[in-house]
Motif scaffolding. Structure first.
Motif, PDB file in Angstrom:
ATOM      1  N   CYS A  92      -3.654   3.655   7.990  1.00  0.00           N
ATOM      2  CA  CYS A  92      -4.374   2.978   6.904  1.00  0.00           C
ATOM      3  C   CYS A  92      -5.422   2.009   7.436  1.00  0.00           C
ATOM      4  O   CYS A  92      -6.510   1.905   6.866  1.00  0.00           O
ATOM      5  N   GLU A  93      -5.117   1.309   8.504  1.00  0.00           N
ATOM      6  CA  GLU A  93      -6.095   0.397   9.104  1.00  0.00           C
ATOM      7  C   GLU A  93      -7.294   1.164   9.647  1.00  0.00           C
ATOM      8  O   GLU A  93      -8.424   0.706   9.565  1.00  0.00           O
ATOM      9  N   ILE A 151      -7.214   2.615  -0.714  1.00  0.00           N
ATOM     10  CA  ILE A 151      -6.186   3.354   0.013  1.00  0.00           C
ATOM     11  C   ILE A 151      -4.829   2.961  -0.567  1.00  0.00           C
ATOM     12  O   ILE A 151      -4.482   1.781  -0.599  1.00  0.00           O
ATOM     13  N   GLN A 202      -9.441   2.395   6.524  1.00  0.00           N
ATOM     14  CA  GLN A 202      -9.956   1.365   5.618  1.00  0.00           C
ATOM     15  C   GLN A 202     -11.483   1.318   5.492  1.00  0.00           C
ATOM     16  O   GLN A 202     -12.000   1.256   4.380  1.00  0.00           O
TER      17      GLN A 202
END
Length: 89
Positions: free
Chosen positions: A5-6, A15, A9
């Protein structure tokens, strides 16, 4: 999943993690590990800790079929946490 997810982003507007999909009878049919939304489309990501790509492909096909009724799904991806590889399916 947080590492993925990072990484994603900057590419997407929204997200979401752990998004459940329910039937009309309110039964849980599937769960999207990561749903990434940008403009008018969404991408789905299946996360596994081991390289079980066959199971992930089966789950992604089911999710794509369920989501295509209400949303425009652009791409689906498999992310292996063990090797930290992202594969477009």
């Amino acid at each position: 999943m947080d590492v993925l997810c990072e990484t994603l982003q900057p590419q997407y507007e929204v997200i979401l993690q752990g998004v459940p999909l329910y039937s009309k009878r309110n039964r849980k049919l599937a769960e999207i590990d990561v749903l990434a939304i940008k403009d008018c489309y969404c991408d789905i990501y299946e996360v596994k800790c081991s390289p079980r790509i066959i199971k992930a492909r089966k789950q992604l096909n089911k999710i794509r079929k369920l989501l295509s009724k209400t949303s425009s799904v652009r791409d689906s991806y498999f992310y292996c946490g063990e090797s930290e590889k992202l594969i477009k399916l």
